[in-house]
Enzyme design. Structure first.
Site, mmCIF file in Angstrom:
data_model
loop_
_atom_site.group_PDB
_atom_site.id
_atom_site.type_symbol
_atom_site.label_atom_id
_atom_site.label_comp_id
_atom_site.label_asym_id
_atom_site.label_seq_id
_atom_site.Cartn_x
_atom_site.Cartn_y
_atom_site.Cartn_z
ATOM 1 N N HIS A 47 23.374 1.269 25.324
ATOM 2 C CA HIS A 47 22.959 2.653 25.064
ATOM 3 C C HIS A 47 22.438 3.265 26.361
ATOM 4 C CE1 HIS A 47 18.735 1.522 25.038
ATOM 5 N NE2 HIS A 47 18.945 0.636 24.083
ATOM 6 N N HIS A 60 19.973 1.457 28.731
ATOM 7 C CA HIS A 60 20.499 0.418 29.630
ATOM 8 C C HIS A 60 21.167 1.068 30.839
ATOM 9 C CE1 HIS A 60 20.939 -1.568 25.500
ATOM 10 N NE2 HIS A 60 19.894 -2.137 26.075
ATOM 11 N N CYS A 68 8.354 -11.615 17.697
ATOM 12 C CA CYS A 68 9.237 -10.457 17.475
ATOM 13 C C CYS A 68 10.586 -10.795 18.103
ATOM 14 C CB CYS A 68 8.671 -9.187 18.099
ATOM 15 S SG CYS A 68 9.919 -7.858 18.157
ATOM 16 N N CYS A 76 11.802 -8.265 20.835
ATOM 17 C CA CYS A 76 11.215 -8.491 22.171
ATOM 18 C C CYS A 76 11.512 -9.895 22.677
ATOM 19 C CB CYS A 76 9.699 -8.351 22.141
ATOM 20 S SG CYS A 76 9.079 -6.719 21.767
ATOM 21 N N CYS A 127 6.067 -5.081 14.996
ATOM 22 C CA CYS A 127 6.090 -4.849 16.436
ATOM 23 C C CYS A 127 6.101 -3.344 16.671
ATOM 24 C CB CYS A 127 7.346 -5.478 17.030
ATOM 25 S SG CYS A 127 7.706 -4.853 18.680
ATOM 26 N N HIS A 174 9.658 -2.232 18.294
ATOM 27 C CA HIS A 174 10.875 -2.295 17.474
ATOM 28 C C HIS A 174 10.657 -1.861 16.034
ATOM 29 C CE1 HIS A 174 11.889 -4.832 20.952
ATOM 30 N NE2 HIS A 174 13.075 -4.300 20.778
ATOM 31 N N LYS A 195 11.315 5.752 21.732
ATOM 32 C CA LYS A 195 12.193 5.040 22.656
ATOM 33 C C LYS A 195 13.595 4.999 22.056
ATOM 34 C CE LYS A 195 12.798 0.502 24.725
ATOM 35 N NZ LYS A 195 13.454 -0.565 24.016
ATOM 36 N N LYS A 202 18.550 0.564 19.709
ATOM 37 C CA LYS A 202 19.448 0.309 18.594
ATOM 38 C C LYS A 202 18.679 0.149 17.293
ATOM 39 C CE LYS A 202 23.644 -0.711 17.109
ATOM 40 N NZ LYS A 202 24.786 0.169 17.290
#
Ligand code: MSP
Length: 508
Positions: free
Chosen positions: A17, A20, A125, A128, A142, A145, A294, A297
């Site tokens: 995405h 990255h 998690c 992570c 988390c 996420h 953030k 995905k």
């Protein structure tokens, strides 16, 4: 000077995405820039394949992990290629050379007496790939996420991180520019000062990974495998050549703030234990946010960078991702923002400047530009200091500030052309010299700008130089200066650099 730049290696549990793409673009800008300065550059990016999150996705698809990673490998390898990134090597942690190196590395820390067996119990998690303290979780989830943490209890091999607290603090005190920006240095240092817990470097409940040399029933914890990529790649990227001599420890790691602890605390300690020098520098950048969250995905708000490139082209995506958000800080990104910058800054400020300049040279000077460098020219003043300012900012990883500095000159050239109004001057035969001077200054200023922009928007930079009759390969940093353009012939009106793109929602 050796300049080795890295991106984190990305988890392949889904497709790439824009987050990255963000780090890869930034690293590429630095790599290209230092090459322009004649430095000895090595740029590494790649993928992190031995994660439990990868094994899980594979299982969900009914595949063996290796089958899964091999299937998705091309999609990921395509990312740097489509971004026009000039990485010198692309690492996969399933490479044999990497796996062997990890085993050797782990054996070294074992031999150093820094590894012991213990039982780990804690919240984990998978997003992570990290254990979390109760305090770090929000309602058992988390915060990054937003997924529930899992309870894991295992007999593992532990790394004695606690034994490195004093050495790390000393390192941080001696090297105040080890971690940048300064607020991230402070964050890392306070984490160390707050006391370090040993961490597990192996996993017993998983088969997917590099096996532990002294205990083949266990595999390396994904971070103890992944971090080592920065060193392993140098050992096997060029068969017959050990690049470690040339590029270690001259490394600049780029990373997002989510993985600060692993890079700024665990990694130097592991290196010290294994008998290697610590990295020259780590730059921690912020997140690209979409609606304040953030982009990731698991949150389902993904922008596919390749879709954006299909619509706008690669240079606008590179330009926008460095310009929209100040590198080092969090910031909001949107496709509307990309579209707006495409039209206003790229098509208008830069594209029109080239179109006008070349069209006027073609029309008023029959495509022939005489050499007219003059120290009295306003463009001489405008371009003065550009090269050293931009280089200075890039030395501090200020990608956004360096680009803004270049854009000051772009705006200055636009003001210059409006103030000089060469189309009026052209009406008066007796003002021919003034006309030539103005058009020379515009062409020359634009060439200097194109060279300065070459690391950000390489295709566009080459097109500008070619349109002005210059050699697009001559982009040495010394060319970011006024008055280097010799007399030229055959300059024709250039076609638009950034054609209209219709709907801002086209890529959504
Ligand atoms: N595999 C680990 C890193 C191992 S490095 C030895 C990992 N992978 S990841 O796929 O989750 O990607 C992490 C990196 O991608 C971040 O540190 C950051 O560089 C980049 N980004 C991912 N999402 C991002 C944003 N939304 N914004 C900016 N960068 C982000 O962690």
């Amino acid at each position: 000077m050796a300049y080795y730049v890295t991106t984190p290696i990305y988890y392949v549990n889904s497709t790439p995405h824009i987050g990255h793409a963000y780090t890869t673009i930034a690293a590429d800008i630095l790599a290209r820039h230092y090459r322009q300065r004649g430095e000895d550059v090595f740029f590494l990016t790649g993928v992190d394949e031995h994660a439990s999150n990868v094994a899980r996705v594979a299982a969900a698809q009914g595949l063996e992990p290796k089958e899964y990673v091999d299937r998705i490998a091309d999609v990921w390898r395509d990312l740097p290629r489509r971004l026009n990134a000039t990485n010198d090597f692309y690492i996969r942690t399933t490479d044999d050379g990497h796996k062997r190196f990890v085993q050797d590395f782990l054996q070294r820390i074992y031999d150093a007496g820094d590894v012991y067996q213990g039982v780990y119990a804690g919240w984990y998690c998978v997003g992570c790939e990290a254990f979390k303290t109760e305090a770090e979780l929000v309602d058992g989830r988390c915060p990054i996420h937003e997924t529930a943490a899992e309870w894991i209890e295992e007999r593992n091999w532990f790394f004695r991180l606690s034994a490195y607290q004093e050495r790390l603090l000393r390192l941080y005190d001696e090297r105040i520019d080890l971690v940048l920006p300064a607020f991230r240095y402070n964050e890392a240092r306070s984490f160390i000062a707050g006391g370090l817990q040993d961490f597990s470097i192996s996993r017993a409940g998983q088969r997917w990974g590099v096996s532990i040399p002294w205990d083949p029933d266990q595999v390396a914890y994904v971070w103890a495998d992944a971090l080592v990529n920065y060193l392993s790649a140098l050992a096997y990227a060029r068969p017959g050549e050990d690049l470690r001599d040339r590029f270690w420890p001259s490394v600049r790691h780029l990373l997002g703030k989510d993985i600060l602890r692993f890079h700024c605390v665990y990694w130097p300690a592991l290196l010290l234990s294994a008998g290697y020098q610590v990295p020259r520098q780590l730059f921690v950048h912020g997140f690209l946010l979409l609606d304040e969250r953030k982009i990731s995905k698991s949150l389902g708000n993904v922008i596919d960078p390749l879709d954006l490139i299909d619509v706008y082209g690669v240079d606008p995506v590179r330009f926008w991702s460095t310009r929209a958000v100040s590198f080092g800080h969090d910031g909001s990104a949107s496709i509307e923002g990309l579209h707006e910058r495409y039209e206003r800054e790229l098509a208008n400020d830069l594209g029109n400047l080239l179109s006008r300049t070349t069209a006027m040279i073609a029309r008023y000077l029959e495509g022939e530009l005489p050499a007219r460098a003059s120290d009295d020219s306003a463009v001489c003043t405008l371009v003065a200091g550009l090269g050293s300012d931009v280089a200075g900012r890039l030395d501090e990883y200020d990608l956004t500030g360096a680009l803004e500095r270049i854009w000051e000159v772009v705006r200055g050239l636009n003001r210059y052309v409006d103030a000089q109004a060469p189309w009026k001057v052209a009406e008066d035969e007796s003002r021919r010299e003034e006309l030539e001077q103005t058009l020379y200054d515009l062409a020359d200023g634009l060439s200097a700008v194109a060279v300065a922009l070459a690391s950000y928007i390489p295709e566009t930079s080459a097109r500008i130089l070619a349109a002005l009759g210059a050699d697009p390969d001559e982009i040495g940093w010394e060319r970011v200066a006024y008055g280097l353009t010799p007399a030229r012939t055959g300059i024709a009106a250039a076609s638009p650099l950034f054609p209209r793109v219709d709907a801002p929602t086209a890529a959504a």
